[in-house]
Scaffold this active site. Structure first.
Site, short mmCIF file in Angstrom:
data_model
loop_
_atom_site.label_atom_id
_atom_site.label_comp_id
_atom_site.label_asym_id
_atom_site.label_seq_id
_atom_site.Cartn_x
_atom_site.Cartn_y
_atom_site.Cartn_z
N CYS A 94 0.80 -1.23 0.00
CA CYS A 94 0.00 0.00 0.00
C CYS A 94 0.84 1.28 0.00
O CYS A 94 1.42 1.63 -1.02
CB CYS A 94 -1.00 -0.04 1.15
N ARG A 128 -12.47 6.74 -0.17
CA ARG A 128 -11.47 5.68 -0.07
C ARG A 128 -12.00 4.38 -0.68
O ARG A 128 -13.21 4.13 -0.70
CB ARG A 128 -11.09 5.44 1.41
N HIS A 195 -3.54 -5.59 2.12
CA HIS A 195 -3.20 -5.74 3.54
C HIS A 195 -3.86 -7.04 3.99
O HIS A 195 -4.33 -7.82 3.20
CB HIS A 195 -3.84 -4.61 4.36
N1 GLN Z 1 -1.93 6.94 2.32
C1 GLN Z 1 -2.20 6.01 1.34
C2 GLN Z 1 -3.62 5.98 0.81
O1 GLN Z 1 -4.58 6.14 1.56
C3 GLN Z 1 -1.75 4.65 1.84
C4 GLN Z 1 -2.61 4.05 2.91
C5 GLN Z 1 -2.22 2.65 3.27
O2 GLN Z 1 -1.05 2.28 3.29
N2 GLN Z 1 -3.23 1.86 3.60
O3 GLN Z 1 -3.80 5.80 -0.36
#
Ligand code: GLN
Length: 244
Positions: A94, A128, A195
């Site tokens: 990520c 998101r 993840h």
């Molecule tokens: N900051 C990044 C995003 O939200 C990575 C987040 C993460 O590693 N889950 O895209």
């Protein structure tokens, strides 16, 4: 018995949603195969020689943490690239994956320079991309399913069309929710949004890294592990998400 050494980059800053579970998984499986595995933390301004490691691991982090580590990473980017280009196994999750590209643009328009290892870039949006994800990936010449969990504001685009994604999305969003691609793959490096953590639920990917590490040491991994529980967990998630 051999001793493997894995570098854990910025464990105190880049470790979201159980990413460290990937290291526990590699360590445990190597032990079950009869070997030893040390995990060496690499922190901001630690002096480090990447050529001494069998693998590199870096977990995800929020925009804030990414901002804190990227300058430190840039300091030794050439040394890191030299090893990755020579086939050092590496897993970047990520926020770490995003830093491998040319730049990361946050939702408020701020640009963060990336390591520039690959011609890929990330633009963040307020909404998101969150949820369980299933991919089809090629591992050891076989197409397998890979399951995980994603949570990112960033939309990543592989601008260089010759770049190979880690997998194709069967369910979920992946790199950007548009083109069906997920992650990036280069030699023995995998960059991915998964993840969850990734390796315990996908033992074939864990073993891919273990075999690559061993091959570079000139060691053969013998025997097979009983993955009945891991495979059961994998199938359960897959069935729940794909409904098949
Ligand atoms: N900051 C990044 C995003 O939200 C990575 C987040 C993460 O590693 N889950 O895209």
């Amino acid at each position: 018995m051999a001793t493997f050494c894995i570098a854990h980059l910025y464990p105190d800053l880049m470790n979201l949603y159980g990413d460290r579970g990937n290291l526990i998984c590699l360590q445990k499986r190597l032990q079950w195969y009869g070997h030893d595995c040390l995990v060496q933390p690499v922190n901001l301004s630690s002096e480090v020689d990447y050529s001494t490691f069998d693998m590199i691991f870096m977990g995800g982090g929020s925009d804030r943490e990414q901002g804190l580590v990227y300058r430190d990473l840039l300091r030794r980017a050439d040394q890191l690239w030299k090893q990755l280009d020579a086939g050092l196994p590496a897993l970047f999750i990520c926020g770490a994956y995003q830093l491998l590209g040319t730049h990361y643009e946050s939702a408020d328009g701020k640009q963060l320079k990336g390591l520039g290892f690959f011609n890929l870039c990330t633009r963040s949006e307020k909404e998101r991309l969150i949820g369980n994800i299933v991919l089809a990936c090629r591992i050891n010449q076989q197409i397998i399913t890979v399951v995980g969990f994603e949570n990112h504001g960033g939309r990543t685009y592989l601008e260089d069309k010759s770049l190979e994604p880690f997998g194709m999305v069967l369910a979920g969003f992946g790199n950007n929710g548009e083109d069906g691609q997920e992650g990036v793959r280069y030699k023995n490096l995998i960059g991915t949004y998964l993840h969850g953590p990734l390796l315990p639920k996908n033992p074939a990917v864990a073993d891919y890294f273990i075999h690559m590490m061993a091959a570079r040491k000139g060691i053969e991994i013998t025997g097979t592990l009983n993955d009945r529980l891991e495979d059961f967990a994998h199938q359960q998630i897959k069935r729940r998400i794909l409904g098949s």
